[in-house]
Structures are given as C-alpha cells and as structure tokens.
Design a protein around this motif. Sequence first.
Motif, PDB file in Angstrom:
ATOM      1  N   ASP A  10       0.822  -1.216   0.000  1.00  0.00           N
ATOM      2  CA  ASP A  10       0.000   0.000   0.000  1.00  0.00           C
ATOM      3  C   ASP A  10       0.854   1.264   0.000  1.00  0.00           C
ATOM      4  O   ASP A  10       0.459   2.289  -0.548  1.00  0.00           O
ATOM      5  N   GLU A  11       2.057   1.189   0.600  1.00  0.00           N
ATOM      6  CA  GLU A  11       2.904   2.373   0.636  1.00  0.00           C
ATOM      7  C   GLU A  11       3.446   2.737  -0.753  1.00  0.00           C
ATOM      8  O   GLU A  11       3.889   3.861  -0.970  1.00  0.00           O
ATOM      9  N   ASN A  12       3.392   1.789  -1.680  1.00  0.00           N
ATOM     10  CA  ASN A  12       3.833   2.049  -3.056  1.00  0.00           C
ATOM     11  C   ASN A  12       2.676   1.909  -4.040  1.00  0.00           C
ATOM     12  O   ASN A  12       2.856   1.492  -5.185  1.00  0.00           O
ATOM     13  N   ALA A  13       1.472   2.270  -3.582  1.00  0.00           N
ATOM     14  CA  ALA A  13       0.273   2.064  -4.397  1.00  0.00           C
ATOM     15  C   ALA A  13       0.315   2.832  -5.715  1.00  0.00           C
ATOM     16  O   ALA A  13      -0.315   2.439  -6.695  1.00  0.00           O
ATOM     17  N   ASP A  14       1.066   3.928  -5.750  1.00  0.00           N
ATOM     18  CA  ASP A  14       1.131   4.735  -6.967  1.00  0.00           C
ATOM     19  C   ASP A  14       2.300   4.355  -7.870  1.00  0.00           C
ATOM     20  O   ASP A  14       2.582   5.029  -8.862  1.00  0.00           O
ATOM     21  N   ASP A  38      -5.369  -3.295 -10.927  1.00  0.00           N
ATOM     22  CA  ASP A  38      -6.764  -3.609 -10.600  1.00  0.00           C
ATOM     23  C   ASP A  38      -6.894  -4.011  -9.130  1.00  0.00           C
ATOM     24  O   ASP A  38      -7.849  -3.620  -8.446  1.00  0.00           O
ATOM     25  N   TYR A  39      -5.919  -4.783  -8.652  1.00  0.00           N
ATOM     26  CA  TYR A  39      -5.920  -5.207  -7.245  1.00  0.00           C
ATOM     27  C   TYR A  39      -5.779  -4.004  -6.322  1.00  0.00           C
ATOM     28  O   TYR A  39      -6.515  -3.872  -5.333  1.00  0.00           O
ATOM     29  N   VAL A  40      -4.833  -3.124  -6.636  1.00  0.00           N
ATOM     30  CA  VAL A  40      -4.600  -1.929  -5.813  1.00  0.00           C
ATOM     31  C   VAL A  40      -5.865  -1.070  -5.754  1.00  0.00           C
ATOM     32  O   VAL A  40      -6.261  -0.587  -4.683  1.00  0.00           O
ATOM     33  N   GLN A  41      -6.511  -0.888  -6.888  1.00  0.00           N
ATOM     34  CA  GLN A  41      -7.741  -0.083  -6.926  1.00  0.00           C
ATOM     35  C   GLN A  41      -8.867  -0.756  -6.147  1.00  0.00           C
ATOM     36  O   GLN A  41      -9.634  -0.084  -5.448  1.00  0.00           O
ATOM     37  N   SER A  42      -8.954  -2.074  -6.240  1.00  0.00           N
ATOM     38  CA  SER A  42      -9.987  -2.803  -5.509  1.00  0.00           C
ATOM     39  C   SER A  42      -9.777  -2.697  -4.007  1.00  0.00           C
ATOM     40  O   SER A  42     -10.735  -2.523  -3.242  1.00  0.00           O
TER      41      SER A  42
END
Length: 351
Positions: free
Chosen positions: A117-121, A158-162
Amino acid sequence: MAKYGEGDKRWIVEERPDGANVHNWHWAETDCLPWSKTFFTKALSNLTILDGEGNLYIKIKKVEKVDGEAYVNVRKGKIIPGYEVSVNLSWEGEAKDGEGKTLLKVEGNVEIPYIADENADEDPEVKVTVKDDGPIGKTLKEAMLAKGKPLILEKVRDYVQSMAKGGPAKDDLEAKKLAPKNSNSNSNSAGVSKEKVAEKEVKKEVKKKVKEGFKTISMTEKFNCRAKDMFEILMDENRWRGFTQSTARISKEVGGQFSIFDGSVTGTNLELQEGKLIVQRWRFGSWPDGIDSTVRLVFEEPEPGVTVIKLTHTDIPEEDRYGNATVVENTERGWRDLIFHKIRAVFGFGI
C-alpha cells in the motif's frame, strides 16, 4: 522492538473482541489475504500472453503462491487498506518453426516480490525466469517480459484499486450505506441517543485502558555531529538499511508511512521539522490488536558539532499479544542498542 537482523510481521490489526463498535464508526477490520489469493488466481491463471505472434505461444499457467498480509480497516467511515504481498506465478512457452513444428517448449516462473500500500502509486518489480537458458529459451523469456509484464501489471493495478475501495469489505460497506432508516422520528431520535451513549461508553473504556497497562520511555543521547545530520540519518531509508542491516522504507513527508526492521515496525509521520523534531506513530506487530504508540524525537545543538536527542516514546503496552511482560524493556534496549549505538558505530558519531 525486533531483534537485530530479524524481521517479523508483528502489526496485524484485527477486530477487537472486547470492545464495542457502533456501526463500524470506531474501527472494523477485514482480513483480505484469502480474498487477495482468489483475486490473483482469477486474474492471472490461464492467461494467454502470445498466441502465435512470431511463432511464439506463451501463457501463465497458474498462481503458485500469494504470501504476506492484507487487510482493510474502516475507521470513522473511512477505508484504510493495508497490504504487503508477494505473488509467484508459473508460465509456459512454446516456439514453432514456419511449418508449425515445435522447436522448444519451456517452463518458467514470474515473481512479484513486493506489492504494498505504501507504493500504491508505483508499479512493482516483476522478475521473470526460464528453466532453459538457450537461445530459444531466452527469446521466449524476452517475449514474456515484453508482452506479459504489462498484462501482469495491469492486473496488479486492478488489485490496488480494488483494495482502495474496500476489497471484500466493499459490499458490506455499501449495504450499510443503503440500509433503510427508521421512518418514525421519535424512534430515530431514540436510536441516535442510544448510539451517542454507546459511543461515550466506548470512549470511556478506551481512556481507561490507555491509563492502565501502558508505559513511557524517556532517553537523552549525545552525538558528535550536527543536528541536521542525525535528522537526515533517521529519515533516510538507505542509511537505515546501512546501520540496521535490514530493509527499510521511509517517507519524508508528513502523513507518509514508514516500515523498518524488515517490516517489524511500521508507522506514520505526524510532524517533521528538519534538524529539530520528528514525531511518528509507531506500531509493533507483536503488540495487542488496536494498539499503537507515539515517538517524539527533539533535536538540540548546544554547540556546533554536538547534538542532543531527547526521546519520548509513549503508550507502550506492558505486555505483548502473547502475554510476555518484557515489551518496555525490549523497546528501550532496541532504541539504545539497535539504533543509537549502531549510528555511533557506523557513522563515527560516538561521544
């Protein structure tokens, strides 16, 4: 405090069995690791990468493993995802000649070692290996990288957005938002009143627990260096890796997150003043659920080349989740031996 050179996933927030939770307003958590395994299995298994282009046939066979941790917290109605997972895939490739005869069949592996999550972008690293490293095997591997990596990263996004939308908790949240309200105004008022009473009781209970069973560590340390040098060391992930010999990821922004000692300690930057002050929320995975602490480091430079750091570490539980009553002692020893003493030894700031 984690042992030097060892890392463990010691911060796992779970729904508290001993606390009230009015309509998930205070906190609620969903374990998302099983859901994450299902997500990647559906998204990446039997995924065709090439189907005859350049006489090459490549597909991902299946998801071999999804490891790590993933959860979604809901606090005061806000979705807070947290995840650090690795994904391992198997793939197969076949090269044919112009007449359709098979030249070589190969098998390989795809590893995505760190989705967090800390590198979500940011897109994570994708490693591709092949069991046959001959000329044709290398051609298939290069084709897998060129054509397969973009498709894999698309599924990761897609996983990160979900996860950002709540993962498996999304449907639950939507159902609560759409739940019909009581049309009777008197009943509604009574319900609101009961909720407020319940919330007050929860707050009283939390305050009571904060007062009992928690300790504070205070330390004063001197170093032969400028205050700005110590500040930079403590906020630089590469230097953390250097003096702890463990992995570290540290944001330099207020509100940014950090992970040190191989992920054993995680937290958030609350306040930063270069060369003067660091205030952070620290979380230790072995602590009881729902507990975090606050670290305050004040930098003073009474004379050029001499820095005094005043540490105050509050809200440290007396016992960990396993009933061990050595948390305060271990945390204090960790600050002294694994951080301050190591900085003196590695950077030559001893006094």
